[in-house]
Design an enzyme around this catalytic site. Structure first.
Site, PDB file in Angstrom:
ATOM      1  N   ASN B  71       0.823  -1.204   0.000  1.00  0.00           N
ATOM      2  CA  ASN B  71       0.000   0.000   0.000  1.00  0.00           C
ATOM      3  C   ASN B  71       0.853   1.248   0.000  1.00  0.00           C
ATOM      4  OD1 ASN B  71      -0.322   1.753   2.620  1.00  0.00           O
ATOM      5  ND2 ASN B  71      -0.044  -0.339   3.338  1.00  0.00           N
ATOM      6  N   GLY B  74      -0.256   7.196   1.282  1.00  0.00           N
ATOM      7  CA  GLY B  74       0.279   8.555   1.400  1.00  0.00           C
ATOM      8  C   GLY B  74      -0.381   9.366   2.497  1.00  0.00           C
ATOM      9  N   LEU B  75      -0.811   8.679   3.575  1.00  0.00           N
ATOM     10  CA  LEU B  75      -1.372   9.368   4.743  1.00  0.00           C
ATOM     11  C   LEU B  75      -2.503  10.318   4.376  1.00  0.00           C
ATOM     12  CD1 LEU B  75       2.008  10.272   6.551  1.00  0.00           C
ATOM     13  CD2 LEU B  75       0.617   8.229   6.910  1.00  0.00           C
ATOM     14  N   CYS B 132       6.898   7.314   9.209  1.00  0.00           N
ATOM     15  CA  CYS B 132       6.859   8.254   8.091  1.00  0.00           C
ATOM     16  C   CYS B 132       8.160   9.042   8.036  1.00  0.00           C
ATOM     17  CB  CYS B 132       5.644   9.166   8.216  1.00  0.00           C
ATOM     18  SG  CYS B 132       5.327   9.745   9.876  1.00  0.00           S
ATOM     19  N   THR B 195       4.472  -1.313   8.606  1.00  0.00           N
ATOM     20  CA  THR B 195       4.636  -2.154   7.404  1.00  0.00           C
ATOM     21  C   THR B 195       6.102  -2.281   6.982  1.00  0.00           C
ATOM     22  OG1 THR B 195       4.282  -0.234   6.017  1.00  0.00           O
ATOM     23  CG2 THR B 195       2.357  -1.544   6.549  1.00  0.00           C
ATOM     24  N   GLY B 245       0.628  -6.786  12.691  1.00  0.00           N
ATOM     25  CA  GLY B 245       1.128  -7.481  11.517  1.00  0.00           C
ATOM     26  C   GLY B 245       0.997  -8.982  11.609  1.00  0.00           C
ATOM     27  N   GLY B 246       0.613  -9.579  10.471  1.00  0.00           N
ATOM     28  CA  GLY B 246       0.684 -11.020  10.323  1.00  0.00           C
ATOM     29  C   GLY B 246      -0.501 -11.848  10.771  1.00  0.00           C
ATOM     30  N   GLY B 267      -4.974  -6.047  10.538  1.00  0.00           N
ATOM     31  CA  GLY B 267      -5.137  -5.030   9.494  1.00  0.00           C
ATOM     32  C   GLY B 267      -5.636  -5.613   8.189  1.00  0.00           C
ATOM     33  N   THR B 268      -4.697  -6.134   7.411  1.00  0.00           N
ATOM     34  CA  THR B 268      -5.019  -6.627   6.074  1.00  0.00           C
ATOM     35  C   THR B 268      -6.163  -7.642   6.067  1.00  0.00           C
ATOM     36  OG1 THR B 268      -2.731  -6.267   5.478  1.00  0.00           O
ATOM     37  CG2 THR B 268      -3.994  -7.665   4.006  1.00  0.00           C
TER      38      THR B 268
HETATM   39  C1  LIG Z   1      -4.222   0.055   3.379  1.00  0.00           C
HETATM   40  C2  LIG Z   1      -3.372   0.217   4.592  1.00  0.00           C
HETATM   41  C3  LIG Z   1      -3.219   1.500   5.170  1.00  0.00           C
HETATM   42  C4  LIG Z   1      -2.437   1.685   6.294  1.00  0.00           C
HETATM   43  N1  LIG Z   1      -2.324   2.942   6.837  1.00  0.00           N
HETATM   44  C5  LIG Z   1      -1.599   3.118   7.986  1.00  0.00           C
HETATM   45  C6  LIG Z   1      -1.521   4.400   8.616  1.00  0.00           C
HETATM   46  O1  LIG Z   1      -2.123   5.383   8.169  1.00  0.00           O
HETATM   47  N2  LIG Z   1      -0.757   4.519   9.755  1.00  0.00           N
HETATM   48  C7  LIG Z   1      -0.107   3.445  10.302  1.00  0.00           C
HETATM   49  O2  LIG Z   1       0.551   3.597  11.331  1.00  0.00           O
HETATM   50  N3  LIG Z   1      -0.175   2.227   9.730  1.00  0.00           N
HETATM   51  C8  LIG Z   1      -0.904   2.034   8.589  1.00  0.00           C
HETATM   52  N4  LIG Z   1      -0.981   0.772   8.023  1.00  0.00           N
HETATM   53  C9  LIG Z   1      -0.330  -0.369   8.685  1.00  0.00           C
HETATM   54  C10 LIG Z   1      -1.322  -1.120   9.576  1.00  0.00           C
HETATM   55  O3  LIG Z   1      -1.789  -0.309  10.630  1.00  0.00           O
HETATM   56  C11 LIG Z   1      -0.709  -2.389  10.203  1.00  0.00           C
HETATM   57  O4  LIG Z   1       0.396  -2.028  10.998  1.00  0.00           O
HETATM   58  C12 LIG Z   1      -0.249  -3.338   9.137  1.00  0.00           C
HETATM   59  O5  LIG Z   1      -1.271  -3.502   8.190  1.00  0.00           O
HETATM   60  C13 LIG Z   1       0.220  -4.679   9.663  1.00  0.00           C
HETATM   61  O6  LIG Z   1      -0.828  -5.524  10.052  1.00  0.00           O
HETATM   62  P1  LIG Z   1      -1.482  -6.675   9.103  1.00  0.00           P
HETATM   63  O7  LIG Z   1      -0.433  -7.660   8.720  1.00  0.00           O
HETATM   64  O8  LIG Z   1      -2.545  -7.266   9.987  1.00  0.00           O
HETATM   65  O9  LIG Z   1      -2.036  -5.973   7.940  1.00  0.00           O
HETATM   66  C14 LIG Z   1      -1.762   0.567   6.873  1.00  0.00           C
HETATM   67  C15 LIG Z   1      -1.912  -0.707   6.300  1.00  0.00           C
HETATM   68  C16 LIG Z   1      -2.702  -0.901   5.181  1.00  0.00           C
HETATM   69  C17 LIG Z   1      -2.844  -2.294   4.600  1.00  0.00           C
END
Ligand SMILES: Cc1cc2nc3c(=O)[nH]c(=O)nc-3n(C[C@H](O)[C@H](O)[C@H](O)COP(=O)(O)O)c2cc1C
Ligand SMILES: Cc1cc2nc3c(=O)[nH]c(=O)nc-3n(C[C@H](O)[C@H](O)[C@H](O)COP(=O)(O)OP(=O)(O)OC[C@H]3O[C@@H](n4cnc5c(N)ncnc54)[C@H](O)[C@@H]3O)c2cc1C
Ligand code: FES
Lengths: 256, 291
Positions: B71, B74-75, B132, B195, B245-246, B267-268
């Site tokens: 992903n 871009g905040l 960031c 990520t 994550g994960g 998350g995902t």
């Molecule tokens: C589409 C998307 C947008 C994300 N936006 C942010 C964000 O704005 N700020 C942040 O700290 N992490 C962001 N993350 C990271 C997630 O909060 C999380 O740490 C990451 O997805 C790992 O968990 P997962 O393996 O369950 O997805 C984003 C992840 C995804 C997939």
């Protein structure tokens, strides 16, 4: 306002309607009773964890107890979906997004390119239409749409007239329509937009596609560049937008 | 083996489950609430909030890979003031606590965002996103340098009127040292982790498919990488560790708890299962025999 839900739906039928293009009918009174033309659903292509996102597909038509999807097999997700068999239980979220603006009693002209016409049947069944223009590369890519007047054009001339959809757009057809629905690849939609004279442009609505994460507005992954700068979310603010909303140049640069 | 209790109490708050919905994958919780998907969620972490509105990166912002997701959002967010005045009031009735994820381009910006948002009583705390780029000081992520992490944490703790976690980056630097620095700066938790840098190149053009070249990679396949980091960090700090994550099933959550996590973010998985929180909690209850 209608509400979306995540349902386990039974596959009622699955068949190949054109080479590589499948029609799958799901049983779902919950979704079909609230769905509007132009809305889409998010389909889980497999029961496991991968692929990690669902696949967005427009509702092509409502059926007796559910709805039908028409999709092209282009990659892993749609390959899995082409293997759905009657009786399979599949998780489908919907109906999602903002469809065609059909509030008023209007006459529609529909212009579809390739798989863009998948979804047209629902609109044709819901409104008064003066004509449907369907363009495709060849006869084996012409999406079936049942309507009173269907004009078909193929690039190789194997069905209908030879050429591109833009060749069939005439002042007469445009003048007879109060609303114009356009759906297809970005380049096709831009060409149609450019072909339509200024005077008719306010009637145009376009149905867009974007890579989606969620489909329900939380990830900001599906943003489409809009005129004047900035973005709109395809999944909740679209997929249908007024034609002048889209910044075609920036959208093409995305290379989708 | 002892079966872990599945409710949580820390930061002066009770959480019905250890499952938190990760930043950027659940908006501000409103959409999932409407879908009835917050059952079983211990808390929601909002998408990143910055001082000024950000429209985000050009598309494509997402790219699915064979076993995960890249992903490059871009905040994108409407800015701290708008969030304070328009979004937080609309989510004051969420059935679970809300944590706000904060991003910035300078050490000061994190503190500024927190200063604006503290006028609201809706959220219970913050998650400070140091993954960031530190635009004001060369562009490397804040999180790669423990000294910078300390300064961010200290700046936030000077203005914050409620607890905050610092969300660490796995992309360079020593995460254990960064976690210790966050705690020394005043953080009341650390999130492990953001990520992983990833990229996919179209071999026909030789170009990255994502316009900003590198993007954030998430995948269930990252589970062992996150378990290892949670285990390392939780052995080095005394504040709660929140894993991120994960996760794709209840067993993954239990494993992360066993590694030392107090809360576990998902998350995902929400992209496939918006109601994942409840599903994970049910799976955990079945596995541990808790009613
Ligand atoms: C589409 C998307 C947008 C994300 N936006 C942010 C964000 O704005 N700020 C942040 O700290 N992490 C962001 N993350 C990271 C997630 O909060 C999380 O740490 C990451 O997805 C790992 O968990 P997962 O393996 O369950 O997805 C984003 C992840 C995804 C997939
Ligand atoms: C609102 C909406 C409605 C759609 N309606 C239809 C329809 O009625 N019929 C139909 O055949 N197709 C439709 N599509 C396109 C369809 O979603 C893609 O063809 C499909 O996701 C491809 O998945 P894949 O795994 O087979 O392909 P892959 O190329 O392997 O997919 C990789 C990733 O890219 C995404 N992706 C690939 N192509 C597209 C695309 N064109 N649009 C969005 N995401 C894409 C996939 O979802 C997946 O995440 C629609 C897309 C959207 C956004
Ligand atoms: S796909 Fe997630 S916001 Fe549109």
């Amino acid at each position: 306002m209608q509400t979306a839900g995540d349902y386990v739906c039974t596959v009622l039928s699955s068949r190949q309607v054109l080479p590589g293009v499948f029609s799958v009918e799901f049983e779902s009174p919950e979704i079909s009773s609230v769905a509007l033309p132009g809305q889409f659903v998010q389909v889980e292509p497999s029961p496991g964890v991968f692929p990690v996102t669902r696949r967005p597909v427009t509702i092509n038509r409502l059926t007796e107890s559910g709805f039908e999807l028409l999709f092209d097999v282009v990659g892993r997700g749609t390959q899995l979906m082409a293997r759905f068999l009657p009786g399979d239980m599949v998780r489908v979220m919907g109906p999602l997004g903002k469809g065609w603006d059909v509030d008023q009693d209007k006459t529609w002209l529909l212009i579809g390119g390739g798989l863009g016409a998948a979804g047209f049947q629902f609109l044709v069944d819901s409104v008064r239409s003066s004509g449907v223009i369907i363009g495709a590369s060849g006869a084996d890519r012409v999406i079936p749409v049942q309507a009173q007047t269907v004009h078909i054009v193929t690039e190789d001339g194997s069905r209908g007239s030879r050429g591109l959809v833009t060749a069939l757009i005439s002042e007469e057809l445009l003048a007879r329509a109060d609303s114009i629905a356009v759906c297809g690849p970005v380049a096709m939609m831009e060409a149609v937009w450019n072909t339509i004279p200024e005077a008719h442009r306010s009637k145009v609505q376009v149905s867009t596609e974007s890579r989606m994460g969620c489909g329900w507005g939380v990830c900001d992954g599906c943003s489409i560049p809009v005129s004047g700068g900035g973005y709109r979310k395809c999944c909740v603010e679209g997929p249908v937008f007024p034609g002048d909303t889209i910044d075609w140049k920036r959208w093409k640069e995305a290379g989708l | 083996m002892s079966s872990p209790s599945l409710t949580r109490k820390f930061w002066g708050t009770e959480f019905v489950s250890p499952v938190m919905l990760a930043s950027g994958t659940s908006g501000f919780g409103e959409e999932l609430f409407k879908l009835g998907c917050l059952t079983g969620a211990g808390a929601v972490v909002s998408k990143a909030v910055t001082m000024k509105p950000r429209s985000g990166n050009p598309p494509p912002r997402l790219l699915e890979t064979p076993f995960g997701l890249l992903n490059s959002i871009g905040l994108a967010n409407p800015g701290a003031r708008y969030v304070l005045e328009n979004i937080l009031p609309a989510v004051s009735n969420l059935p679970c606590p809300l944590v706000i994820n904060v991003a910035g381009e300078s050490v000061q910006e994190f503190a500024d965002v927190v200063s604006v948002l503290k006028e609201s009583g809706v959220h219970i705390g913050y998650e400070i996103n140091v993954s960031c780029p530190n635009v004001a000081e060369g562009g490397a992520a804040f999180g790669v340098d423990p000294e910078v992490v300390f300064r961010v944490s200290e700046a936030v703790s000077q203005v914050a009127d409620r607890p905050f976690s610092v969300k660490l980056t796995p992309n360079g630097g020593d995460m254990v040292q960064a976690a210790v620095a966050a705690q020394q700066g005043g953080a009341s938790a650390v999130t492990v982790c953001n990520t992983f840098l990833g990229m996919m190149i179209d071999w026909k053009t030789g170009k990255s498919v994502i316009k900003r070249k590198v993007a954030g990679y998430t995948s269930p396949a990252l589970l062992p990488l996150v378990v290892a980091r949670v285990w390392q960090v939780s052995n080095a700090v005394s504040v709660p560790v929140i894993s991120s994550g994960g996760v794709s099933c209840g067993q993954d959550v239990l494993q992360l708890l066993a590694a030392g996590a107090e809360m576990v973010q998902v998350g995902t998985r929400l992209m496939r299962r918006p109601c994942a929180a409840g599903e994970l909690l049910d799976e955990m209850k079945k596995l541990t025999g808790e009613q």
